[in-house]
Design an enzyme around this catalytic site. Structure first.
Site, short mmCIF file in Angstrom:
data_model
loop_
_atom_site.label_atom_id
_atom_site.label_comp_id
_atom_site.label_asym_id
_atom_site.label_seq_id
_atom_site.Cartn_x
_atom_site.Cartn_y
_atom_site.Cartn_z
N HIS A 1 0.83 -1.22 0.00
CA HIS A 1 0.00 0.00 0.00
C HIS A 1 0.85 1.25 0.00
O HIS A 1 1.93 1.28 0.58
CB HIS A 1 -0.93 0.01 1.21
CG HIS A 1 -0.22 -0.13 2.54
ND1 HIS A 1 0.19 -1.35 3.02
CD2 HIS A 1 0.16 0.78 3.46
CE1 HIS A 1 0.78 -1.18 4.20
NE2 HIS A 1 0.80 0.11 4.49
N HIS B 1 0.94 5.16 1.21
CA HIS B 1 0.35 6.18 2.09
C HIS B 1 0.34 7.49 1.32
O HIS B 1 1.35 7.87 0.71
CB HIS B 1 1.23 6.40 3.33
CG HIS B 1 1.24 5.26 4.30
ND1 HIS B 1 0.50 5.26 5.45
CD2 HIS B 1 1.92 4.08 4.28
CE1 HIS B 1 0.71 4.14 6.11
NE2 HIS B 1 1.58 3.39 5.43
P1 AMP Z 1 2.25 0.17 7.45
O1 AMP Z 1 2.16 -1.30 7.16
O2 AMP Z 1 3.33 0.52 8.45
O3 AMP Z 1 2.37 1.02 6.23
O4 AMP Z 1 0.95 0.64 8.21
C1 AMP Z 1 -0.32 0.17 7.94
C2 AMP Z 1 -1.29 1.32 8.05
O5 AMP Z 1 -2.59 0.76 7.96
C3 AMP Z 1 -1.24 2.11 9.38
O6 AMP Z 1 -1.03 3.47 9.11
C4 AMP Z 1 -2.61 1.84 10.00
O7 AMP Z 1 -3.15 2.97 10.67
C5 AMP Z 1 -3.45 1.47 8.80
N1 AMP Z 1 -4.57 0.57 9.10
C6 AMP Z 1 -4.52 -0.61 9.76
N2 AMP Z 1 -5.74 -1.17 9.82
C7 AMP Z 1 -6.59 -0.33 9.16
C8 AMP Z 1 -7.98 -0.35 8.88
N3 AMP Z 1 -8.76 -1.35 9.27
N4 AMP Z 1 -8.52 0.67 8.18
C9 AMP Z 1 -7.73 1.71 7.78
N5 AMP Z 1 -6.40 1.77 8.01
C10 AMP Z 1 -5.84 0.78 8.69
#
Ligand code: AMP
Ligand code: ZN
Length: 136
Positions: A99, A101
């Site tokens: 993903h 950001h």
């Molecule tokens: P990363 O893998 O470090 O890029 O982080 C994963 C991101 O997903 C974090 O910023 C979380 O806040 C976000 N996240 C995790 N679960 C959910 C969810 N159910 N809905 C929206 N965002 C999420």
């Protein structure tokens, strides 16, 4: 993938605040935003990270990134956006479904950039460019 939280979002098994959807991609708000409007863009197909994403999907994703990025910036009246991708636990990845950001940024919002280090000398810098080139 069964246990993947983003796959569950794709399947509608857990709720999300969607901002964009097409056949291949989905964008929704991050539940823990750096700034409100912080958006995640994912491929619907499960791929663990940048390295396991097929090239054609990654290419298609850049066009969507530009489109959603512009909408995040305009919608939140931001002065800029950061685009980031955490790959592997050492880089802070906690959800193993690739993903991007998209983070709205505002003039003087107080967020600090990553600290800048320095190379010992030009030879050391050259050494790093060489080892990276050798691995292309
Ligand atoms: P990363 O893998 O470090 O890029 O982080 C994963 C991101 O997903 C974090 O910023 C979380 O806040 C976000 N996240 C995790 N679960 C959910 C969810 N159910 N809905 C929206 N965002 C999420
Ligand atoms: Zn997944």
């Amino acid at each position: 993938m069964e246990t993947c939280i983003f796959c569950k979002i794709v399947k509608g098994e857990i709720p999300s605040s969607k901002v964009y959807e097409d056949n291949e991609f989905l964008a929704f708000l991050d539940i823990g935003p750096i700034h409100k409007g912080h958006t995640l863009l994912i491929p619907k197909e499960h791929h663990e990270d940048l390295f396991t994403m097929p090239d054609n999907l990654l290419e298609l994703m850049s066009g969507i990134l530009k489109k959603v990025g512009a909408a995040v910036m305009k919608g939140t009246k931001a002065d800029g956006i950061n685009v980031g991708m955490n790959n592997k636990p050492a880089a802070g990845q906690i959800v193993f479904h690739a993903h991007y950001h998209i983070i709205p940024r505002f003039k003087g919002d107080g967020l600090r950039h990553w600290p800048q280090g320095k190379y010992e000398n030009p030879e050391e810098m050259q050494k790093y460019s060489d080892i990276i080139k050798q691995n292309l």
